[in-house]
Design a protein around this motif. Structure first.
Motif, PDB file in Angstrom:
ATOM      1  N   GLU A  40       9.431  -5.472  18.718  1.00 34.01           N
ATOM      2  CA  GLU A  40       8.896  -4.549  16.817  1.00 34.01           C
ATOM      3  C   GLU A  40       9.155  -3.279  16.956  1.00 34.01           C
ATOM      4  O   GLU A  40       9.004  -2.245  16.292  1.00 34.01           O
ATOM      5  N   GLU A  62      -1.357   1.957  14.915  1.00 32.56           N
ATOM      6  CA  GLU A  62      -0.390   1.163  14.742  1.00 32.56           C
ATOM      7  C   GLU A  62       1.006   1.791  15.822  1.00 32.56           C
ATOM      8  O   GLU A  62       1.434   0.926  16.228  1.00 32.56           O
ATOM      9  N   CYS A 118       0.314  -3.268  14.966  1.00 35.59           N
ATOM     10  CA  CYS A 118       0.495  -4.073  13.565  1.00 35.59           C
ATOM     11  C   CYS A 118       0.746  -2.955  13.093  1.00 35.59           C
ATOM     12  O   CYS A 118      -0.223  -2.084  13.159  1.00 35.59           O
ATOM     13  N   THR A 119       1.191  -3.384  11.465  1.00 34.86           N
ATOM     14  CA  THR A 119       0.937  -2.723  10.596  1.00 34.86           C
ATOM     15  C   THR A 119      -0.088  -1.632  10.278  1.00 34.86           C
ATOM     16  O   THR A 119      -1.197  -2.309  10.415  1.00 34.86           O
ATOM     17  N   LYS A 120       0.036  -0.802   9.670  1.00 36.35           N
ATOM     18  CA  LYS A 120      -1.745  -0.172   9.033  1.00 36.35           C
ATOM     19  C   LYS A 120      -2.402  -1.066   8.114  1.00 36.35           C
ATOM     20  O   LYS A 120      -3.826  -1.145   7.955  1.00 36.35           O
ATOM     21  N   LYS A 121      -1.479  -1.338   6.946  1.00 30.61           N
ATOM     22  CA  LYS A 121      -2.514  -1.801   5.934  1.00 30.61           C
ATOM     23  C   LYS A 121      -2.771  -3.587   6.966  1.00 30.61           C
ATOM     24  O   LYS A 121      -3.579  -4.118   6.218  1.00 30.61           O
ATOM     25  N   GLN A 122      -2.074  -4.000   8.086  1.00 31.15           N
ATOM     26  CA  GLN A 122      -2.190  -5.758   8.157  1.00 31.15           C
ATOM     27  C   GLN A 122      -3.826  -4.968   9.172  1.00 31.15           C
ATOM     28  O   GLN A 122      -4.862  -5.676   9.090  1.00 31.15           O
ATOM     29  N   ALA A 123      -3.877  -4.186   9.911  1.00 32.50           N
ATOM     30  CA  ALA A 123      -4.772  -3.744  10.974  1.00 32.50           C
ATOM     31  C   ALA A 123      -5.814  -3.106   9.531  1.00 32.50           C
ATOM     32  O   ALA A 123      -7.015  -3.544  10.204  1.00 32.50           O
ATOM     33  N   LEU A 166      -6.574  -4.448   6.657  1.00 35.90           N
ATOM     34  CA  LEU A 166      -7.539  -5.895   6.042  1.00 35.90           C
ATOM     35  C   LEU A 166      -8.605  -6.188   7.084  1.00 35.90           C
ATOM     36  O   LEU A 166      -9.085  -6.532   7.383  1.00 35.90           O
ATOM     37  N   MET A 167      -7.852  -6.582   8.786  1.00 29.10           N
ATOM     38  CA  MET A 167      -8.544  -7.255   9.731  1.00 29.10           C
ATOM     39  C   MET A 167     -10.049  -6.376  10.769  1.00 29.10           C
ATOM     40  O   MET A 167     -11.046  -6.874  10.181  1.00 29.10           O
ATOM     41  N   GLU A 172       3.241   1.278   2.221  1.00 32.34           N
ATOM     42  CA  GLU A 172       2.139   0.138   2.643  1.00 32.34           C
ATOM     43  C   GLU A 172       1.566   0.655   3.092  1.00 32.34           C
ATOM     44  O   GLU A 172       0.250   0.235   3.486  1.00 32.34           O
ATOM     45  N   ALA A 227      -3.275   0.456   2.552  1.00 27.39           N
ATOM     46  CA  ALA A 227      -3.594   0.657   3.654  1.00 27.39           C
ATOM     47  C   ALA A 227      -5.129   1.299   3.419  1.00 27.39           C
ATOM     48  O   ALA A 227      -5.996   0.949   3.291  1.00 27.39           O
TER      49      ALA A 227
END
Length: 299
Positions: free
Chosen positions: A82, A179, A205-210, A212-213, A232, A236
């Motif tokens: 990745e 990230e 992980c991506t900034k958006k995924q991070a 959210l979590m 994306e 975030a």
């Protein structure tokens, strides 16, 4: 952590073949080196104060480049698929190895880099001297949203890291969407930089995924992330703003006017999230810092 700076350069070059690392262990001004450039067929060069300087060492070979990548990936390139898709390998201590060569594509997307032609080793450092510059803006009040601006290689990540540390040590719950693993530099779950006593980190992980979590699980007063480079990433930032959480981020720009000329960043600014902009400027190898309100009034 107190003696970390003494071994930063040695830690960074540990991914290189032993003979090359031994030669580089003797170069001058190790504490000032920002990047090490390795280009096939050329002598290594270092970046200091924003300018490249060639070293009087043997040219880099293709075998060296391949071995360096293998060592950086712990001889398991597939485990880092990745990050390699994004053109880099994360290293222990928050350092990063950028890759150039022949891009491998699948279904129109880059999946990796092969036939490596050059590498860029970015050296991560903690710079406590920023305390005097940043501390006046951080206090007991709630954190505000800040966008850090600078051209490449001028210390945006370092400044983001120090802002996180000061906000966190002031007692504000802080989360880092790391990230590329450059802000905290986790190793076995332990940050390799001082990033504050109230800081939680999510990397890989991506900034958006991070975002959210972190918003769902950690209730941060501030979410910090590094460079905004894609739509994306802007999503975030918007997620944090919609939850009433302050955002700390960085962008490649020489200043607010330069930022507004770029379509991606115009979209970012249209969110109205950032209360202030901090611009890093570099001249004759020296950096200066300018804090402004987003309306353009100097603070």
């Amino acid at each position: 952590m107190g003696n970390r700076q003494d071994g930063v350069w040695m830690q960074a070059i540990a991914c290189l073949p032993e003979e090359r690392a031994a030669a580089l262990s003797r170069v001058a001004e190790q504490e000032r080196i920002e990047e090490l450039r390795l280009r096939c067929g050329e002598a290594p060069s270092v970046r200091i104060g924003g300018a490249e300087r060639p070293l009087s060492l043997a040219p880099v070979t293709a075998d060296e480049l391949r071995e360096t990548v293998s060592r950086a990936a712990r001889y398991s390139v597939h485990s880092y698929a990745e990050s390699m898709r994004q053109g880099f390998l994360p290293l222990e201590g928050g350092h990063r190895l950028g890759l150039c060569g022949t891009a491998v594509s699948e279904n129109g997307s880059v999946t990796g880099v092969r036939r490596i032609s050059s590498l860029n080793l970015r050296v991560a450092r903690q710079i406590d001297a920023l305390d005097d510059i940043l501390a006046p803006y951080i206090g007991e009040g709630a954190p505000f949203s800040l966008l850090v601006l600078a051209p490449p290689g001028c210390g945006k990540t370092t400044l983001v890291r120090e802002w996180v540390r000061l906000v966190s040590d002031a007692g504000h719950t802080t989360a880092v969407a790391d990230e590329r693993g450059e802000i905290a530099g986790l190793a076995e779950g332990v940050p390799q930089f001082r990033i504050g006593r109230c800081t939680d980190i999510l990397e890989g992980c991506t900034k958006k995924q991070a975002a959210l979590m972190l918003l769902r699980t950690m209730s941060p007063a501030l979410v910090a992330m590094d460079e905004i480079t894609s739509p994306e990433d802007i999503e975030a930032v918007a997620l944090c703003a919609h939850c009433g959480t302050a955002v700390l981020a960085a962008a490649h720009a020489a200043g607010p006017s330069d930022l507004r000329r770029r379509p991606l960043y115009r979209r970012l600014l249209s969110l109205g999230v950032f209360e202030r902009v901090l611009t890093i400027e570099q001249k004759d190898g020296k950096r200066s810092y300018r804090m402004e309100k987003t309306e353009g009034t100097t603070c």
